[in-house]
Scaffold this motif. Structure first.
Motif, PDB file in Angstrom:
ATOM      1  N   SER A 279     -17.599   5.779   6.756  1.00  0.00           N
ATOM      2  CA  SER A 279     -16.754   4.648   6.052  1.00  0.00           C
ATOM      3  C   SER A 279     -16.805   4.285   5.060  1.00  0.00           C
ATOM      4  CB  SER A 279     -16.898   3.462   7.007  1.00  0.00           C
ATOM      5  OG  SER A 279     -17.215   4.021   8.470  1.00  0.00           O
ATOM      6  N   VAL A 280     -17.837   4.610   4.003  1.00  0.00           N
ATOM      7  CA  VAL A 280     -17.573   3.634   2.765  1.00  0.00           C
ATOM      8  C   VAL A 280     -17.996   4.475   1.912  1.00  0.00           C
ATOM      9  CG1 VAL A 280     -18.787   2.095   3.768  1.00  0.00           C
ATOM     10  CG2 VAL A 280     -20.368   3.505   2.538  1.00  0.00           C
ATOM     11  N   TYR A 281     -18.118   5.773   2.482  1.00  0.00           N
ATOM     12  CA  TYR A 281     -18.317   7.440   1.191  1.00  0.00           C
ATOM     13  C   TYR A 281     -17.731   8.668   1.436  1.00  0.00           C
ATOM     14  CZ  TYR A 281     -21.329  10.140  -2.286  1.00  0.00           C
ATOM     15  OH  TYR A 281     -21.003  10.574  -3.033  1.00  0.00           O
ATOM     16  N   GLY A 282     -16.887   9.041   0.560  1.00  0.00           N
ATOM     17  CA  GLY A 282     -16.169  10.308   0.804  1.00  0.00           C
ATOM     18  C   GLY A 282     -15.149   9.455   0.911  1.00  0.00           C
ATOM     19  N   PRO A 283     -14.186  11.020   0.740  1.00  0.00           N
ATOM     20  CA  PRO A 283     -12.754  10.480   0.898  1.00  0.00           C
ATOM     21  C   PRO A 283     -11.846  10.212   1.572  1.00  0.00           C
ATOM     22  CG  PRO A 283     -13.999  13.185   0.840  1.00  0.00           C
ATOM     23  CD  PRO A 283     -14.447  12.297   0.906  1.00  0.00           C
ATOM     24  N   LEU A 284     -12.290  10.022   3.054  1.00  0.00           N
ATOM     25  CA  LEU A 284     -11.416   8.787   4.069  1.00  0.00           C
ATOM     26  C   LEU A 284     -11.784   7.553   3.649  1.00  0.00           C
ATOM     27  CD1 LEU A 284     -10.458   8.146   6.355  1.00  0.00           C
ATOM     28  CD2 LEU A 284     -13.213   8.049   7.103  1.00  0.00           C
ATOM     29  N   ALA A 285     -13.319   7.183   2.862  1.00  0.00           N
ATOM     30  CA  ALA A 285     -13.138   5.667   2.322  1.00  0.00           C
ATOM     31  C   ALA A 285     -12.268   5.412   1.118  1.00  0.00           C
ATOM     32  CB  ALA A 285     -15.061   5.174   1.804  1.00  0.00           C
ATOM     33  N   GLU A 286     -11.934   6.945   0.064  1.00  0.00           N
ATOM     34  CA  GLU A 286     -10.877   6.581  -0.528  1.00  0.00           C
ATOM     35  C   GLU A 286      -9.573   6.061  -0.314  1.00  0.00           C
ATOM     36  OE1 GLU A 286      -9.537   6.074  -4.266  1.00  0.00           O
ATOM     37  OE2 GLU A 286     -11.910   6.315  -3.580  1.00  0.00           O
ATOM     38  N   ARG A 287      -9.357   6.891   0.730  1.00  0.00           N
ATOM     39  CA  ARG A 287      -7.839   7.132   1.573  1.00  0.00           C
ATOM     40  C   ARG A 287      -7.590   5.912   2.115  1.00  0.00           C
ATOM     41  NH1 ARG A 287      -4.451  11.297   4.827  1.00  0.00           N
ATOM     42  NH2 ARG A 287      -3.158  10.300   5.492  1.00  0.00           N
ATOM     43  N   ALA A 288      -9.126   4.871   2.437  1.00  0.00           N
ATOM     44  CA  ALA A 288      -8.808   3.364   3.104  1.00  0.00           C
ATOM     45  C   ALA A 288      -7.551   2.924   2.012  1.00  0.00           C
ATOM     46  CB  ALA A 288     -10.292   3.246   3.696  1.00  0.00           C
TER      47      ALA A 288
ATOM     48  N   MET B 160       0.917  -1.284  -0.047  1.00  0.00           N
ATOM     49  CA  MET B 160       0.489  -0.257   0.138  1.00  0.00           C
ATOM     50  C   MET B 160       0.793   1.047  -0.211  1.00  0.00           C
ATOM     51  SD  MET B 160      -3.169  -0.177   2.630  1.00  0.00           S
ATOM     52  CE  MET B 160      -4.873  -1.318   1.921  1.00  0.00           C
ATOM     53  N   THR B 161       0.361   1.968  -0.945  1.00  0.00           N
ATOM     54  CA  THR B 161       0.980   3.128  -0.549  1.00  0.00           C
ATOM     55  C   THR B 161       0.277   4.977  -0.422  1.00  0.00           C
ATOM     56  OG1 THR B 161       0.419   3.755  -3.333  1.00  0.00           O
ATOM     57  CG2 THR B 161       2.267   3.117  -2.315  1.00  0.00           C
ATOM     58  N   ASN B 162       0.740   5.891   0.342  1.00  0.00           N
ATOM     59  CA  ASN B 162       0.297   6.943   0.615  1.00  0.00           C
ATOM     60  C   ASN B 162      -0.344   7.798  -0.212  1.00  0.00           C
ATOM     61  OD1 ASN B 162       0.031   5.693   3.340  1.00  0.00           O
ATOM     62  ND2 ASN B 162       1.979   6.839   3.682  1.00  0.00           N
ATOM     63  N   ALA B 163      -0.046   7.936  -1.578  1.00  0.00           N
ATOM     64  CA  ALA B 163      -0.343   8.337  -2.794  1.00  0.00           C
ATOM     65  C   ALA B 163      -1.905   8.090  -2.915  1.00  0.00           C
ATOM     66  CB  ALA B 163       0.530   7.765  -4.076  1.00  0.00           C
ATOM     67  N   VAL B 164      -2.309   9.781  -3.326  1.00  0.00           N
ATOM     68  CA  VAL B 164      -4.251   9.581  -3.268  1.00  0.00           C
ATOM     69  C   VAL B 164      -4.395  10.364  -4.214  1.00  0.00           C
ATOM     70  CG1 VAL B 164      -6.803   9.904  -1.938  1.00  0.00           C
ATOM     71  CG2 VAL B 164      -4.473   9.029  -0.737  1.00  0.00           C
ATOM     72  N   ASP B 165      -5.121  10.268  -5.462  1.00  0.00           N
ATOM     73  CA  ASP B 165      -5.884  11.431  -6.429  1.00  0.00           C
ATOM     74  C   ASP B 165      -6.061  12.565  -5.794  1.00  0.00           C
ATOM     75  OD1 ASP B 165      -4.737   9.383  -8.272  1.00  0.00           O
ATOM     76  OD2 ASP B 165      -7.299   8.365  -8.660  1.00  0.00           O
ATOM     77  N   GLU B 166      -5.873  13.853  -6.002  1.00  0.00           N
ATOM     78  CA  GLU B 166      -6.881  15.004  -5.223  1.00  0.00           C
ATOM     79  C   GLU B 166      -7.915  15.012  -5.596  1.00  0.00           C
ATOM     80  OE1 GLU B 166      -3.767  18.480  -7.498  1.00  0.00           O
ATOM     81  OE2 GLU B 166      -2.404  17.727  -6.446  1.00  0.00           O
ATOM     82  N   THR B 167      -8.191  14.252  -6.742  1.00  0.00           N
ATOM     83  CA  THR B 167      -9.624  14.750  -7.348  1.00  0.00           C
ATOM     84  C   THR B 167     -10.325  12.978  -6.417  1.00  0.00           C
ATOM     85  OG1 THR B 167      -8.645  13.933  -9.096  1.00  0.00           O
ATOM     86  CG2 THR B 167      -9.066  16.377  -9.232  1.00  0.00           C
ATOM     87  N   TRP B 168     -12.013  13.208  -6.270  1.00  0.00           N
ATOM     88  CA  TRP B 168     -12.714  11.801  -5.762  1.00  0.00           C
ATOM     89  C   TRP B 168     -13.649  12.027  -6.234  1.00  0.00           C
ATOM     90  CZ3 TRP B 168     -17.368  11.961  -3.196  1.00  0.00           C
ATOM     91  CH2 TRP B 168     -17.525  10.509  -2.477  1.00  0.00           C
ATOM     92  N   PHE B 169     -14.110  11.223  -7.160  1.00  0.00           N
ATOM     93  CA  PHE B 169     -15.329  10.620  -8.068  1.00  0.00           C
ATOM     94  C   PHE B 169     -15.671   8.844  -7.192  1.00  0.00           C
ATOM     95  CE2 PHE B 169     -12.717  12.783 -10.776  1.00  0.00           C
ATOM     96  CZ  PHE B 169     -13.927  13.908 -10.830  1.00  0.00           C
ATOM     97  N   PRO B 170     -17.425  10.078  -6.275  1.00  0.00           N
ATOM     98  CA  PRO B 170     -17.539   8.212  -6.135  1.00  0.00           C
ATOM     99  C   PRO B 170     -18.133   6.827  -7.410  1.00  0.00           C
ATOM    100  CG  PRO B 170     -19.381   9.611  -6.285  1.00  0.00           C
ATOM    101  CD  PRO B 170     -18.230  10.119  -6.631  1.00  0.00           C
ATOM    102  N   ASP B 171     -17.820   6.304  -6.405  1.00  0.00           N
ATOM    103  CA  ASP B 171     -17.648   4.564  -7.440  1.00  0.00           C
ATOM    104  C   ASP B 171     -18.981   4.057  -7.057  1.00  0.00           C
ATOM    105  OD1 ASP B 171     -17.714   2.609  -5.920  1.00  0.00           O
ATOM    106  OD2 ASP B 171     -15.288   2.759  -6.370  1.00  0.00           O
ATOM    107  N   PRO B 172     -19.877   3.756  -8.445  1.00  0.00           N
ATOM    108  CA  PRO B 172     -20.837   2.730  -8.120  1.00  0.00           C
ATOM    109  C   PRO B 172     -21.449   2.316  -6.480  1.00  0.00           C
ATOM    110  CG  PRO B 172     -20.107   2.714 -10.646  1.00  0.00           C
ATOM    111  CD  PRO B 172     -19.420   3.210  -9.189  1.00  0.00           C
ATOM    112  N   ALA B 173     -20.597   2.269  -6.495  1.00  0.00           N
ATOM    113  CA  ALA B 173     -21.001   0.801  -5.470  1.00  0.00           C
ATOM    114  C   ALA B 173     -21.188   1.587  -3.943  1.00  0.00           C
ATOM    115  CB  ALA B 173     -19.166  -0.327  -4.644  1.00  0.00           C
ATOM    116  N   GLN B 174     -19.883   3.158  -4.420  1.00  0.00           N
ATOM    117  CA  GLN B 174     -20.637   4.209  -3.119  1.00  0.00           C
ATOM    118  C   GLN B 174     -21.571   4.966  -3.758  1.00  0.00           C
ATOM    119  OE1 GLN B 174     -16.306   6.449  -3.832  1.00  0.00           O
ATOM    120  NE2 GLN B 174     -16.029   5.450  -1.432  1.00  0.00           N
ATOM    121  N   LEU B 175     -22.442   4.963  -4.380  1.00  0.00           N
ATOM    122  CA  LEU B 175     -23.518   5.214  -4.625  1.00  0.00           C
ATOM    123  C   LEU B 175     -24.862   4.036  -3.826  1.00  0.00           C
ATOM    124  CD1 LEU B 175     -22.950   7.415  -8.423  1.00  0.00           C
ATOM    125  CD2 LEU B 175     -23.225   7.933  -5.777  1.00  0.00           C
ATOM    126  N   ILE B 176     -24.255   3.252  -3.825  1.00  0.00           N
ATOM    127  CA  ILE B 176     -25.611   2.409  -3.457  1.00  0.00           C
ATOM    128  C   ILE B 176     -24.979   2.227  -1.980  1.00  0.00           C
ATOM    129  CG2 ILE B 176     -26.163   0.329  -3.593  1.00  0.00           C
ATOM    130  CD1 ILE B 176     -24.751  -0.298  -6.324  1.00  0.00           C
TER     131      ILE B 176
END
Length: 266
Positions: A61-70, A1-17
């Motif tokens: 936990s499942v939606y948003g930047p924190l979930a993406e960074r996990a 795992m690396t700490n690199a995270v995209d500066e832009t975040w877009f929800p994927d379909p699972a997160q929208l569900i």
């Protein structure tokens, strides 16, 4: 795992569900509460607060930047594990959603739900030892198998594991507390305490093993920080569960002792 995270975040379909599901859960709980109010019945405010707090923790936990960074940061991943698999389930259980549903639903529907919850299948998953295996055993499988890598690269696998962690955590909290929702298959306090002690031991051993032997793709320093979060951040939730398990037991014994003393005076 690396700490690199995209500066832009877009929800994927699972997160929208997930977003739609959590919002629906909040709305349904509020509508059931309103139904009771219209009938002139009351519902404890702390249960409503507990439900909405639990839902918000799930959402974070499942939606948003924190979930993406996990997906890229193991310590953050472990923080999400504590929120999604331990704290949020405890809050949701304390909100007594089944009791609210049984009171708000039409009588015929409530009876069908009651029969379903008193069936053998519900009794099996509500067994504290089965719930502990589903909960902690599932974590061992995730972190000590290729599932850990797969969940961060496959959207469907990741969503399924998130759902399992949440539901298994809910079942475990419910089975250990034995309520506040009705539990026709409730085990004795001694059995629930034994299952709780075993689960805590297995959870802590897993955390220590991750500290010494990181999962594939995780740097040692990240693994050690994440393992410490898993161990220490999960401890308050475990202590709360133990208190919730023991308190009714202690109060019940005190009440019995008081009644005996009262009867003995006459």
């Amino acid at each position: 795992m690396t700490n690199a995270v995209d500066e832009t975040w877009f929800p994927d379909p699972a997160q929208l569900i997930w977003l739609a599901t959590v919002l629906a859960a909040m709305v349904l709980y509020r509508l059931a509460h309103k139904k009771l109010w219209e009938r002139g019945s009351t519902w404890p405010a702390h249960r409503t607060v507990s439900w909405f707090a639990g839902c918000l923790l799930v959402l974070v936990s499942v939606y948003g930047p924190l979930a993406e960074r996990a997906h890229h940061d193991f310590p953050v991943h472990m923080l999400v594990h504590v929120l999604l698999g331990m704290l949020a389930p405890l809050l949701l259980v304390l909100a007594a959603p089944v009791t609210l549903a049984l009171r708000a639903l039409p009588h015929a529907t409530a009876r069908r739900l009651g029969r379903l919850l008193s069936g053998k299948a519900a009794g099996l998953v509500a067994n504290p030892f089965v719930a502990a295996i589903l909960n902690v055993g599932g974590l061992w499988l995730i972190y000590r198998s290729p599932l850990f890598q797969l969940m961060h690269h496959n959207m469907l696998v990741g969503a399924f594991i998130q759902l399992h962690v949440l539901l298994a955590g809910y079942l475990f909290s419910y089975a250990i507390l034995g309520g506040p929702d009705p539990a026709s298959h409730r085990r004795s306090p001694g059995e629930r305490a034994a299952a709780m002690v075993m689960a805590i031991a297995a959870h802590n051993i897993l955390a220590k093993s991750l500290y010494a032997m990181p999962p594939a793709g995780v740097q040692l320093a990240e693994a050690q920080t994440g393992a410490q979060i898993m161990y220490y951040a999960g401890m308050p939730v475990e202590i709360t569960l133990l208190i919730g398990l023991c308190l009714p037991w202690i109060l019940g014994n005190r009440a019995k002792t008081h009644r005996k003393k009262t009867v003995g005076r006459f």
